[in-house]
Design a protein around this motif. Structure first.
Motif, mmCIF file in Angstrom:
data_model
loop_
_atom_site.group_PDB
_atom_site.id
_atom_site.type_symbol
_atom_site.label_atom_id
_atom_site.label_comp_id
_atom_site.label_asym_id
_atom_site.label_seq_id
_atom_site.Cartn_x
_atom_site.Cartn_y
_atom_site.Cartn_z
ATOM 1 N N PRO A 17 -51.484 -81.480 -57.290
ATOM 2 C CA PRO A 17 -50.378 -82.445 -57.317
ATOM 3 C C PRO A 17 -49.344 -82.092 -56.248
ATOM 4 C CG PRO A 17 -50.090 -80.811 -59.038
ATOM 5 C CD PRO A 17 -51.349 -80.440 -58.317
ATOM 6 N N CYS A 18 -48.502 -83.032 -55.947
ATOM 7 C CA CYS A 18 -47.405 -82.738 -55.031
ATOM 8 C C CYS A 18 -46.135 -83.290 -55.689
ATOM 9 C CB CYS A 18 -47.696 -83.434 -53.714
ATOM 10 S SG CYS A 18 -46.365 -83.273 -52.570
ATOM 11 N N TYR A 19 -45.132 -82.435 -55.850
ATOM 12 C CA TYR A 19 -43.916 -82.856 -56.562
ATOM 13 C C TYR A 19 -42.795 -83.161 -55.584
ATOM 14 C CZ TYR A 19 -46.433 -80.623 -60.383
ATOM 15 O OH TYR A 19 -47.402 -80.280 -61.294
ATOM 16 N N ARG B 246 -38.282 -86.076 -61.211
ATOM 17 C CA ARG B 246 -39.390 -85.436 -60.496
ATOM 18 C C ARG B 246 -40.555 -86.417 -60.472
ATOM 19 N NH1 ARG B 246 -40.356 -79.402 -61.352
ATOM 20 N NH2 ARG B 246 -38.608 -79.571 -59.884
ATOM 21 N N ILE B 247 -40.992 -86.728 -59.256
ATOM 22 C CA ILE B 247 -42.151 -87.629 -59.132
ATOM 23 C C ILE B 247 -43.354 -86.769 -58.789
ATOM 24 C CG2 ILE B 247 -43.117 -89.633 -57.929
ATOM 25 C CD1 ILE B 247 -40.269 -90.469 -57.258
ATOM 26 N N SER B 248 -44.380 -86.848 -59.594
ATOM 27 C CA SER B 248 -45.569 -86.076 -59.220
ATOM 28 C C SER B 248 -46.633 -87.028 -58.713
ATOM 29 C CB SER B 248 -46.027 -85.181 -60.372
ATOM 30 O OG SER B 248 -46.978 -85.808 -61.131
ATOM 31 N N TYR B 249 -47.097 -86.711 -57.492
ATOM 32 C CA TYR B 249 -48.131 -87.521 -56.841
ATOM 33 C C TYR B 249 -49.436 -86.740 -56.902
ATOM 34 C CZ TYR B 249 -44.172 -89.937 -54.560
ATOM 35 O OH TYR B 249 -43.020 -90.637 -54.298
ATOM 36 N N ARG B 250 -50.481 -87.434 -57.247
ATOM 37 C CA ARG B 250 -51.799 -86.784 -57.217
ATOM 38 C C ARG B 250 -52.866 -87.878 -57.122
ATOM 39 N NH1 ARG B 250 -53.880 -82.022 -60.456
ATOM 40 N NH2 ARG B 250 -52.206 -82.353 -61.975
ATOM 41 N N ASP C 124 -49.199 -83.922 -46.599
ATOM 42 C CA ASP C 124 -47.743 -83.854 -46.692
ATOM 43 C C ASP C 124 -47.098 -85.084 -46.092
ATOM 44 O OD1 ASP C 124 -47.407 -81.583 -48.006
ATOM 45 O OD2 ASP C 124 -46.927 -80.329 -46.253
ATOM 46 N N GLU C 125 -47.676 -85.475 -44.951
ATOM 47 C CA GLU C 125 -47.069 -86.576 -44.220
ATOM 48 C C GLU C 125 -47.062 -87.868 -45.050
ATOM 49 O OE1 GLU C 125 -49.125 -87.557 -40.680
ATOM 50 O OE2 GLU C 125 -47.372 -88.652 -39.896
ATOM 51 N N GLU C 126 -48.186 -88.162 -45.662
ATOM 52 C CA GLU C 126 -48.208 -89.431 -46.405
ATOM 53 C C GLU C 126 -47.302 -89.381 -47.635
ATOM 54 O OE1 GLU C 126 -52.003 -90.747 -48.030
ATOM 55 O OE2 GLU C 126 -52.698 -88.672 -48.103
ATOM 56 N N ILE C 127 -47.220 -88.206 -48.264
ATOM 57 C CA ILE C 127 -46.336 -88.105 -49.442
ATOM 58 C C ILE C 127 -44.875 -88.245 -49.010
ATOM 59 C CG2 ILE C 127 -45.522 -86.582 -51.296
ATOM 60 C CD1 ILE C 127 -48.268 -87.734 -51.739
ATOM 61 N N ASN C 128 -44.542 -87.619 -47.866
ATOM 62 C CA ASN C 128 -43.166 -87.750 -47.386
ATOM 63 C C ASN C 128 -42.830 -89.208 -47.087
ATOM 64 O OD1 ASN C 128 -42.603 -85.081 -47.668
ATOM 65 N ND2 ASN C 128 -43.172 -84.547 -45.559
ATOM 66 N N ASP C 129 -43.789 -89.913 -46.487
ATOM 67 C CA ASP C 129 -43.573 -91.338 -46.199
ATOM 68 C C ASP C 129 -43.353 -92.128 -47.480
ATOM 69 O OD1 ASP C 129 -43.767 -91.085 -43.554
ATOM 70 O OD2 ASP C 129 -45.674 -92.150 -43.314
ATOM 71 N N LEU C 130 -44.194 -91.838 -48.473
ATOM 72 C CA LEU C 130 -44.061 -92.554 -49.748
ATOM 73 C C LEU C 130 -42.699 -92.289 -50.369
ATOM 74 C CD1 LEU C 130 -47.504 -91.881 -51.494
ATOM 75 C CD2 LEU C 130 -46.674 -94.028 -50.537
ATOM 76 N N GLN C 131 -42.338 -91.000 -50.368
ATOM 77 C CA GLN C 131 -41.087 -90.622 -51.013
ATOM 78 C C GLN C 131 -39.902 -91.275 -50.307
ATOM 79 O OE1 GLN C 131 -40.777 -89.260 -53.799
ATOM 80 N NE2 GLN C 131 -38.705 -88.443 -53.909
ATOM 81 N N MET C 132 -39.986 -91.334 -48.982
ATOM 82 C CA MET C 132 -38.920 -91.971 -48.212
ATOM 83 C C MET C 132 -38.799 -93.451 -48.602
ATOM 84 S SD MET C 132 -36.648 -91.439 -46.002
ATOM 85 C CE MET C 132 -37.048 -89.990 -45.039
ATOM 86 N N GLU D 286 -46.777 -89.043 -62.597
ATOM 87 C CA GLU D 286 -45.725 -88.959 -63.602
ATOM 88 C C GLU D 286 -44.356 -89.080 -62.943
ATOM 89 O OE1 GLU D 286 -46.247 -85.786 -66.330
ATOM 90 O OE2 GLU D 286 -44.431 -86.291 -67.449
ATOM 91 N N VAL D 287 -43.445 -89.728 -63.638
ATOM 92 C CA VAL D 287 -42.035 -89.749 -63.215
ATOM 93 C C VAL D 287 -41.260 -89.194 -64.392
ATOM 94 C CG1 VAL D 287 -40.085 -91.221 -62.586
ATOM 95 C CG2 VAL D 287 -42.364 -91.773 -61.735
ATOM 96 N N SER D 288 -40.622 -88.024 -64.206
ATOM 97 C CA SER D 288 -39.930 -87.466 -65.368
ATOM 98 C C SER D 288 -38.495 -87.060 -65.028
ATOM 99 C CB SER D 288 -40.709 -86.277 -65.948
ATOM 100 O OG SER D 288 -40.973 -85.361 -64.931
ATOM 101 N N LEU D 289 -37.639 -87.293 -65.987
ATOM 102 C CA LEU D 289 -36.234 -86.944 -65.828
ATOM 103 C C LEU D 289 -36.110 -85.437 -66.020
ATOM 104 C CD1 LEU D 289 -33.285 -88.003 -65.612
ATOM 105 C CD2 LEU D 289 -33.273 -88.119 -68.100
ATOM 106 N N ILE D 290 -35.674 -84.720 -64.967
ATOM 107 C CA ILE D 290 -35.588 -83.266 -65.139
ATOM 108 C C ILE D 290 -34.138 -82.778 -65.200
ATOM 109 C CG2 ILE D 290 -37.859 -82.668 -64.181
ATOM 110 C CD1 ILE D 290 -36.434 -81.974 -61.555
ATOM 111 N N ASP D 291 -33.189 -83.640 -64.812
ATOM 112 C CA ASP D 291 -31.801 -83.227 -64.964
ATOM 113 C C ASP D 291 -30.922 -84.447 -65.195
ATOM 114 O OD1 ASP D 291 -29.770 -81.308 -65.089
ATOM 115 O OD2 ASP D 291 -29.159 -81.772 -63.025
#
Ligand code: PHE
Length: 477
Positions: free
Chosen positions: A340-342, A391-395, A403-411, A372-377
């Motif tokens: 996974p990538c968080y 916290r969004i966990s991508y897998r 890394d690159e595609e996850i960073n793009d998604l997160q952006m 998963e999308v979970s409230l951590i704070d």
């Protein structure tokens, strides 16, 4: 998260409570259609192409019939793409295998008396989905936050109970309805915005209960419990069971059946004796009836040992090849999981924020890559401002993500969430300004968003002694 009630029985009191307390927010906080589909599609988001026409039970449905750039529509492409898939009609799929096993139980015990429907169109009217089954006008399940609206009068059914009234009117007295149902929801291993339910319904005539010396309601309740205890044994073997009283708008009394499985009590289904009003309105004045609704995924996850609800949608042969027609309970052998990538994201929340809206943004961008999308704070400062950290966990189930595609998604998730939030802020500030100018309630009826211009179309509802009346829409830029 443990299997929650929310997926199988949205309408029970307990699940409403769960929904309300999940992150401490009332689900009435945003009944405004903040549709993600109305937002510009980011060129960076790599959505799979969407088939534009599909056929459902002989009816042709175009993408434009379901996904519209219209304020009363909150159906994203990711949901439209699930509409024709009908996993429950595939005999080799765990959901199809389970459906057929339940059919076998009813065919054997009721000599084929139950009529079966598994192709009824999931696009239904608000009347079918809510009014016909007596869901109160202010019930949480009617909100845009919880239900997918095609337009103000049309929804993607959020339960198979939506078909009770029409089938009664057509004269059916014993029926099973299986179908895909749609609910805006949080994201984790047991929640997916599309899942499958089976509804059972049986009508009794007076001679059936009169002979027993019982009143109709007690007779139906007893028959219902016997029928469902038999079904649970058919599926799970000799398990411990218990009945829990609950509430549904359409049944009274209402119950949930729980079974003790792997050292836990697991809610299996919701059911009850049908409200007399439903029978009366649909030509069954002198009868009594029972109804039940069960969530197929939650049962299949337990029976087949399937750890993640997204797997049901997988075309990966390593999943699909493990199940065969007629084989209930083959244990799924997990194949190697990719890492996974968080990614965390924090923001101040406004009164209109809901977790479902955030999840819809994430799913619209990352599709099934989000696990998963979970409230951590959750922090509130001295000024009373609250910030959330999610916290969004991508897998991926199928490959390693770069890394690159996850960073793009997160952006993209950040950008779209921020755009949505500014729209909401703008709307609320306009609303309060207008409310100061005139003491009239205002409802946001529409909004659009293009490049740097934000347009909100608002409808002002004037309250007079004769009740509310609407003025023309005003456009604010
Ligand atoms: N429709 C209910 C739900 O989805 C389940 C149910 C069906 C309960 C029929 C009672 C009777 O939550």
């Amino acid at each position: 998260m443990a299997l929650s009630l929310v997926h199988s029985t949205l309408f029970s009191k307990t699940s409403q409570l769960l929904l309300h307390t999940k992150i401490g927010f009332s689900h009435f906080s945003s009944s405004i259609p903040f549709s993600t589909s109305a937002l510009p599609s980011n060129p960076k988001t790599w959505r799979r192409p969407v088939i534009s026409v599909l056929e459902l039970g002989g009816v042709k449905i175009a993408r434009d019939d379901v996904v519209r750039d219209d304020p009363t529509n909150n159906v994203p492409d990711t949901i439209f793409s699930k509409l024709g898939l009908q996993l429950h009609r595939r005999d080799q799929h765990p959901l199809g295998i389970l459906k057929n096993t339940i059919y076998d139980y009813f065919d054997t015990n009721y000599s084929n008396k139950f009529d079966k429907f598994d192709e009824l169109c999931p696009i239904v009217s608000v009347k079918q989905n809510f009014d016909d089954v007596l869901v109160p006008a202010d019930h949480v399940s009617r909100s845009y936050n919880d239900t997918y609206y095609v337009d103000s009068q049309t929804v993607l059914r959020c339960h198979t109970s939506a078909h009770q009234a029409e089938l009664l009117r057509k004269g059916h007295t014993h029926f099973l309805v299986t179908g895909d149902v749609y609910r805006r929801d949080s994201i984790d291993s047991t929640h997916y915005p599309v899942f499958h339910q089976m509804e059972g319904f049986r009508v009794f005539s007076p001679d059936e209960w009169e002979a027993s010396g019982m009143d109709g309601t007690s007779f139906a309740a007893e028959d219902l419990k016997k029928c469902l205890e038999g079904l649970a044994t058919h599926l799970f073997g000799a398990v411990e069971m218990r009945w829990v009283d609950t509430y549904f708008p359409f049944t009274n009394p209402s119950f949930e059946l729980e079974i003790y499985f792997k050292e836990k009590w697991l809610e299996v289904l919701g059911c009850g004796v049908t409200e007399q009003e439903i029978l009366k309105r649909n030509g069954k004045l002198n009868n009594v009836a029972w109804a039940f609704g069960l969530g197929l995924e939650r049962l299949a996850m337990v029976l087949f040992d399937i750890p993640d609800i997204r797997l049901f949608w997988s075309d990966d042969e390593r999943f699909t090849s493990q199940f065969s027609k007629g084989q209930l309970g083959t244990k799924f052998k997990p194949f190697s999981r990719y890492p996974p990538c968080y990614k965390d994201m924090s923001f101040w929340i406004s009164e209109s924020f809901t977790e479902n809206n955030l999840c819809e943004v994430v799913r619209g961008i990352a599709g099934d890559l989000v696990e998963e999308v979970s409230l951590i704070d959750n922090f509130t400062n001295k000024k009373g401002m609250t910030s959330h950290c999610y916290r969004i966990s991508y897998r991926s189930m199928e490959r390693s993500l770069t890394d690159e595609e996850i960073n793009d998604l997160q952006m993209s998730v950040r950008e779209q969430h921020a755009a949505n939030s500014s729209l909401r802020r703008l709307y609320y500030s306009m609303r309060s300004k207008l409310l100061l100018q005139e003491s009239t309630p205002l409802t946001l009826d529409a909004y659009g968003y293009s490049a740097a211009i934000i347009t909100c179309r608002c409808k002002i509802t004037k309250l007079s002694d004769d009740g509310p009346s609407s003025s023309d829409s005003c456009i604010f830029v």
